[in-house]
Design an enzyme around this catalytic site. Structure first.
Site, PDB file in Angstrom:
ATOM      1  N   HIS A   1       0.490   0.413  -4.630  1.00  0.00           N
ATOM      2  CA  HIS A   1       1.651  -0.397  -4.231  1.00  0.00           C
ATOM      3  C   HIS A   1       2.740   0.446  -3.648  1.00  0.00           C
ATOM      4  CE1 HIS A   1       3.151   0.525  -8.617  1.00  0.00           C
ATOM      5  NE2 HIS A   1       3.644   1.259  -7.817  1.00  0.00           N
TER       6      HIS A   1
ATOM      7  N   HIS B   1      10.157  -1.362 -11.357  1.00  0.00           N
ATOM      8  CA  HIS B   1      10.710   0.060 -11.085  1.00  0.00           C
ATOM      9  C   HIS B   1      12.236  -0.250 -11.244  1.00  0.00           C
ATOM     10  CE1 HIS B   1       6.710  -0.070  -8.739  1.00  0.00           C
ATOM     11  NE2 HIS B   1       6.826   1.348  -9.094  1.00  0.00           N
TER      12      HIS B   1
ATOM     13  N   HIS C   1      -0.255  10.558  -7.741  1.00  0.00           N
ATOM     14  CA  HIS C   1       1.035  11.021  -6.995  1.00  0.00           C
ATOM     15  C   HIS C   1       2.041  11.287  -7.930  1.00  0.00           C
ATOM     16  CE1 HIS C   1       1.665   6.641  -8.061  1.00  0.00           C
ATOM     17  NE2 HIS C   1       2.883   6.901  -7.663  1.00  0.00           N
TER      18      HIS C   1
ATOM     19  N   GLU D   1       0.174   5.245 -13.626  1.00  0.00           N
ATOM     20  CA  GLU D   1       0.210   3.994 -13.150  1.00  0.00           C
ATOM     21  C   GLU D   1      -1.278   3.434 -13.415  1.00  0.00           C
ATOM     22  OE1 GLU D   1       3.994   3.496 -10.208  1.00  0.00           O
ATOM     23  OE2 GLU D   1       1.893   3.702  -9.552  1.00  0.00           O
TER      24      GLU D   1
END
Ligand code: FE2
Length: 316
Positions: A12, A59, A193, A240
């Site tokens: 995303h 977030h 990441h 995630e």
């Protein structure tokens, strides 16, 4: 009876949303990323789900750092795009499915998964970017969406195993819903990441590709990955990927992998994407109300199967 017919996983990356909004999708850097989702959009257009359950993470948009539910289910009639600092993304308001969402909440909570019920909630890029990647940029989203927000921003997030088992509870809930709905479930976020600290920019393609392999063939192996292992191998934000296991838990043990795409980097993130269909195909049966109804639904199913066959390839 409602059925989960397929699962989709997608990164995303917020910069993907910015590239769409700023009309940069044809630039060489971004074309490499978006080209990997063209076949997926075709698949989705032919699959035509009645509802999408989108497992994603917020977030600090809908929830501040003051209050962070581990699992939060969107039961509202609609979910506006959140302002993440640059104004809300120019995407349509997401329409919900309050009836199915309430049913899922009841079933899953009575199965001892304590969801937070959200009757009002904005959704950020964690949900809207995968929507764009799979549905394109339509004037209205083609189906209602039930958002399921998962805490992966503040320790401790739920374990991989807990997520996988929640997926199974969601499947049970969907299958006890009395209306005839074909449901696709999304797992979003990842892949490897890390956006800050000494290891910022970390990408681990070997870990990511093994994760995709096991997601398809041996998901139970992934349920044994600890938080520390996720962080060590896939970076701080790689956690995630536990959300992908909610999607996978909602599918059959044996699924048909119809498409996969992986590329690095997008922004500072590895982009991964996979489409899995329930192999049994019982998931795609509508009640035979009439011959005419069967014939009108059979065509899209056959078309989807044909498209799926064309898509069996792996991007490097
Ligand atoms: Fe994220």
């Amino acid at each position: 009876m409602a059925r989960i017919i397929a699962g989709v996983a997608s990164s995303h990356v917020p910069a993907i949303g910015a590239a769409i909004d700023n009309k940069q999708t044809e630039e060489p850097y971004w074309k490499r990323v978006f080209s990997g989702f063209e076949t997926s959009k075709d698949w989705m257009a032919k699959t035509k789900p009645d509802v999408a359950i989108v497992v994603y993470n917020d977030h600090a948009s809908a929830f501040s750092v003051d209050v962070i539910p581990t699992f939060a289910l969107g039961c509202a009639a609609e979910f506006p795009p959140a302002d993440e600092g640059w104004g809300p993304r120019p995407v349509p308001v997401i329409k919900g499915h309050p009836e199915l969402a309430a049913h899922i909440a009841q079933s899953v909570i009575l199965d001892e998964f304590d969801l937070t019920i959200c009757n009002k909630m904005e959704v950020d890029h964690g949900l809207t970017v995968p929507m764009n990647l799979l549905f394109g940029s339509p004037r209205q989203w083609p189906c209602p969406v039930i958002p399921l927000a998962v805490n992966v921003v503040l320790y401790p997030p739920p374990t991989a195993h807990r997520c996988y088992m929640l997926g199974k509870a969601i499947r049970k809930a969907v299958e006890s819903f009395p209306k005839n709905l074909r449901v696709v479930i999304f797992g979003t976020g990842g892949m490897s990441h890390q956006i800050s600290g000494p290891r910022a920019g970390l990408i681990n393609s070997k870990f990511d590709k093994a994760f995709l392999d096991n997601l398809s063939k041996d998901p139970k192996k992934l349920t044994r990955i600890s938080h520390l292992e996720f962080m060590r191998e896939a970076g701080a934000e790689g956690i995630e990927m536990v959300m992908w296991l909610i999607m996978r838990g909602a599918l059959d043990d044996h699924v048909e992998e119809v498409y996969r795409f992986y590329t690095v980097p997008a922004s500072n993130t590895a982009v991964g994407h996979i489409i899995l269909e329930n192999r049994g195909r019982t998931a795609d049966k509508r009640a035979p109300a009439s011959k005419a109804k069967r014939s009108t639904t059979a065509k899209p199913r056959r078309a989807a199967a044909q498209v799926a066959k064309q898509f069996v390839r792996r991007s490097k």
